[in-house]
Design an enzyme around this catalytic site. Structure first.
Site, short mmCIF file in Angstrom:
data_model
loop_
_atom_site.label_atom_id
_atom_site.label_comp_id
_atom_site.label_asym_id
_atom_site.label_seq_id
_atom_site.Cartn_x
_atom_site.Cartn_y
_atom_site.Cartn_z
N ARG A 37 1.43 4.13 -3.08
CA ARG A 37 1.17 5.55 -2.81
C ARG A 37 2.41 6.40 -3.02
O ARG A 37 2.33 7.55 -3.43
CB ARG A 37 0.63 5.71 -1.38
CG ARG A 37 -0.82 5.22 -1.27
CD ARG A 37 -1.16 4.88 0.17
NE ARG A 37 -2.57 4.58 0.37
CZ ARG A 37 -3.16 3.42 0.10
NH1 ARG A 37 -2.44 2.41 -0.44
NH2 ARG A 37 -4.44 3.22 0.34
N ARG A 66 -12.45 -14.29 -2.37
CA ARG A 66 -11.60 -14.90 -1.34
C ARG A 66 -12.37 -15.63 -0.27
O ARG A 66 -11.81 -16.47 0.43
CB ARG A 66 -10.74 -13.82 -0.67
CG ARG A 66 -9.45 -13.66 -1.32
CD ARG A 66 -8.51 -12.78 -0.53
NE ARG A 66 -7.48 -12.38 -1.47
CZ ARG A 66 -6.78 -11.25 -1.38
NH1 ARG A 66 -7.01 -10.42 -0.39
NH2 ARG A 66 -5.85 -10.99 -2.26
N ASP A 114 -6.87 -8.25 4.26
CA ASP A 114 -6.13 -9.15 3.36
C ASP A 114 -5.62 -10.40 4.08
O ASP A 114 -4.99 -11.25 3.45
CB ASP A 114 -4.94 -8.39 2.75
CG ASP A 114 -5.42 -7.30 1.79
OD1 ASP A 114 -6.52 -7.44 1.22
OD2 ASP A 114 -4.69 -6.31 1.62
N ARG A 140 -2.68 -14.12 -2.56
CA ARG A 140 -2.79 -14.45 -1.13
C ARG A 140 -3.36 -15.85 -0.91
O ARG A 140 -3.03 -16.51 0.08
CB ARG A 140 -3.61 -13.39 -0.40
CG ARG A 140 -2.93 -12.02 -0.47
CD ARG A 140 -3.35 -11.07 0.61
NE ARG A 140 -3.04 -9.70 0.22
CZ ARG A 140 -1.83 -9.12 0.35
NH1 ARG A 140 -0.84 -9.79 0.89
NH2 ARG A 140 -1.64 -7.88 -0.05
N SER A 159 0.83 -1.21 0.00
CA SER A 159 0.00 0.00 0.00
C SER A 159 0.86 1.26 0.00
O SER A 159 0.60 2.22 -0.73
CB SER A 159 -0.91 0.01 1.24
OG SER A 159 -1.84 -1.03 1.16
N LYS A 196 -12.22 -9.25 -3.85
CA LYS A 196 -10.76 -9.06 -3.87
C LYS A 196 -10.21 -9.64 -5.18
O LYS A 196 -10.96 -9.82 -6.13
CB LYS A 196 -10.14 -9.71 -2.64
CG LYS A 196 -10.53 -9.01 -1.34
CD LYS A 196 -10.03 -7.58 -1.31
CE LYS A 196 -10.54 -6.81 -0.11
NZ LYS A 196 -10.20 -5.38 -0.20
N GLY A 198 -5.79 -3.85 -7.97
CA GLY A 198 -6.93 -2.99 -7.68
C GLY A 198 -6.49 -1.67 -7.07
O GLY A 198 -7.04 -0.61 -7.39
C1 S3P Z 1 -5.62 -1.43 -0.07
C2 S3P Z 1 -6.88 -1.47 0.45
C3 S3P Z 1 -7.64 -2.72 0.63
C4 S3P Z 1 -6.77 -3.95 0.49
C5 S3P Z 1 -5.79 -3.86 -0.64
C6 S3P Z 1 -4.89 -2.66 -0.47
C7 S3P Z 1 -4.94 -0.13 -0.20
O1 S3P Z 1 -8.65 -2.75 -0.37
O2 S3P Z 1 -7.54 -5.12 0.35
O3 S3P Z 1 -4.99 -5.01 -0.74
O4 S3P Z 1 -3.71 -0.10 -0.41
O5 S3P Z 1 -5.64 0.90 -0.10
P1 S3P Z 1 -10.09 -2.04 -0.15
O6 S3P Z 1 -9.85 -0.60 -0.05
O7 S3P Z 1 -10.89 -2.40 -1.35
O8 S3P Z 1 -10.63 -2.66 1.11
#
Ligand code: S3P
Length: 445
Positions: free
Chosen positions: A33, A359, A328, A402, A29, A355, A101
């Protein structure tokens, strides 16, 4: 990871105790970013400890396609030259996010505030995932979007707003991706953009925005939520980023050490941000021996070196309110629950269905084909732990890193081997997983 790559099956066999000291790769994450905000800032952002995984590489390539410069300067060390808020260039080809995603959804927000248009696309897994949750608020901010399929599935075209508008948005789903997309679009809008979340989700976007000089106000909302207000049109200034070790990756060797008898593993520098620490809470409630050897702050996040010893675990009830802090980690918690004595009920797992794969179904199936009694009741997953598990099954990973890693960890302690149909997607988040597990003594071949 290309969706046309040949499948790579792999088998885990029980091989006794795991021992050693390792550091898992950088947090996914925060890595995502750092590239996106680095590209939106003015000046040069140096990133240390970037996760060098497929998901992050795809985001890096997209940032280049939007006009930023992204360059590797050493192992895990990267330099990003940003274009400033609202400064993305018109891309000449569709933006491809592979399996990610997070990359796709955050960049949708970032692009929505720029007067450009871009096609967003991804692999077969990402093409099944809902994007309406992101597109709805971005449309309220003035972006226009057109999607190919019902429910806003990829490929989606985003026409960024010429004059983005600030909004106050209460997210209907607990999602850090939705929150982040709205905040990133809000950077280009005049005035205050507010996101209200009824359950607090990971706060890496807020922290990094503040680190880059944006002004945010954050207050409590209800029992578990937050209200986040961003002052629009800041001068985002490049700032160095240090990425701590990913707790979602550390979860795999951690649970492996708990379930393989006689194990003792030290995990270095694991981020312990409370909005990511739900698994630690659960494992401790189950009776896990996880000792903090040292703790410190790295790049604005608390981290700890953790000593994990094989433990006799017991089943627990995991409240739905804990889900955002460990969203996760359910596949690997389900593995731990199989080796616990008694029932573990994990409540409120609706979000797991959307996901990288479904999952909830995939985790239940992973356990079932390996002889564990498991049920799905509504949005709850119920695992009947017996302190041991048969194994012997072939696990369908459904393009989900995962599920692949959880199944391979499962096989370090099951009586019979556990085989996965494709370990290729592990490279999206944890390159080196197989080598690291082997270095601790796991038998993966
Ligand atoms: C993430 C948020 C989560 C998580 C993903 C990473 C992020 O998803 O499952 O692996 O970096 O903001 P959601 O925001 O859909 O819950």
């Amino acid at each position: 990871m290309s969706h046309s790559a040949p499948a790579l099956p792999l088998t885990a066999r029980r091989a006794g105790a795991l021992t050693g000291r390792v550091r898992v790769p950088g947090d996914k994450s925060i890595s995502q970013r750092s590239l996106i905000l680095g590209a939106m800032a003015v000046g040069e952002t140096k990133i240390m400890g970037l996760l060098e995984g497929e998901d992050v590489f795809n985001t890096g390539k997209v940032m280049q396609a939007l006009g930023a410069s992204v360059e590797r300067i050493g192992e895990g060390a990267w330099r990003v030259l940003g274009v400033g808020v609202g400064g993305f260039a018109q891309p000449s080809a569709p933006l491809y996010f592979g399996n990610s995603g997070t990359g796709c959804r955050l960049v949708m927000g970032a692009v929505a505030g720029c007067p450009i248009q871009a096609v967003f696309d991804g692999d077969a897994s990402l093409r099944t995932r809902p994007m309406r949750r992101i597109l709805d608020p971005l449309e309220l901010m003035g972006a226009r979007t057109s999607d190919g399929a019902e429910g806003g599935r990829l490929p989606v075209t985003v026409h960024g707003a010429v004059d983005p508008m600030p909004i106050e948005y209460e997210s209907p789903v607990p999602s850090a991706q939705v929150k982040s997309a709205v905040l990133l679009a809000g950077l280009a809008a005049p005035g205050a953009t507010t996101v209200i979340e009824n359950e607090a989700t990971r706060d890496h976007t807020e922290k990094m925005l503040a680190h880059f000089g944006a002004k945010l106000k954050i207050s409590a909302h209800g029992d578990h939520g937050r209200r986040i207000t961003l002052e629009g049109q800041p001068e985002l200034e490049a700032a160095p980023v240090t990425v701590p070790a990913d707790p979602s990756s550390a979860a795999f060797p951690m649970v492996a050490a708990l379930i393989a008898p006689g194990s003792e593993v030290i995990l270095d520098g694991v981020m312990t941000n409370p909005l990511r620490a739900g698994l630690l809470t659960c494992l401790r409630e189950m009776g896990a021996s996880i000792e903090v050897l040292a703790s410190r702050n790295e790049g604005g996040e608390d981290v700890a070196d953790l000593r994990v010893r094989a433990s006799a675990l017991k089943g627990i009830d995991v409240p739905a309110a804990r889900a955002p802090s460990m969203i996760d980690e359910y596949p690997i918690l389900a593995v731990a629950a199989s080796f616990a004595e008694g029932v573990t009920r994990m409540r409120g797992l609706k979000e797991l269905r959307v996901k990288e794969s479904d999952r909830l179904a995939g985790t239940a199936e992973m356990l079932r084909v390996n002889g564990v009694a498991v049920e799905i009741e509504g949005d709850d997953l119920i695992v009947h732990g017996k302190g041991r598990a048969a194994g012997g099954g072939l696990v369908a990973t459904h393009m989900d890193h995962r599920i692949a890693m959880a199944a391979l960890v499962f096989g370090v302690a099951t009586e019979q081997p556990v085989r996965v149909d494709d370990m290729g997607f592990i490279a999206t988040s944890f390159p080196g997983f197989v080598d690291m597990m082997r270095s601790l003594g796991a038998d993966l071949s």
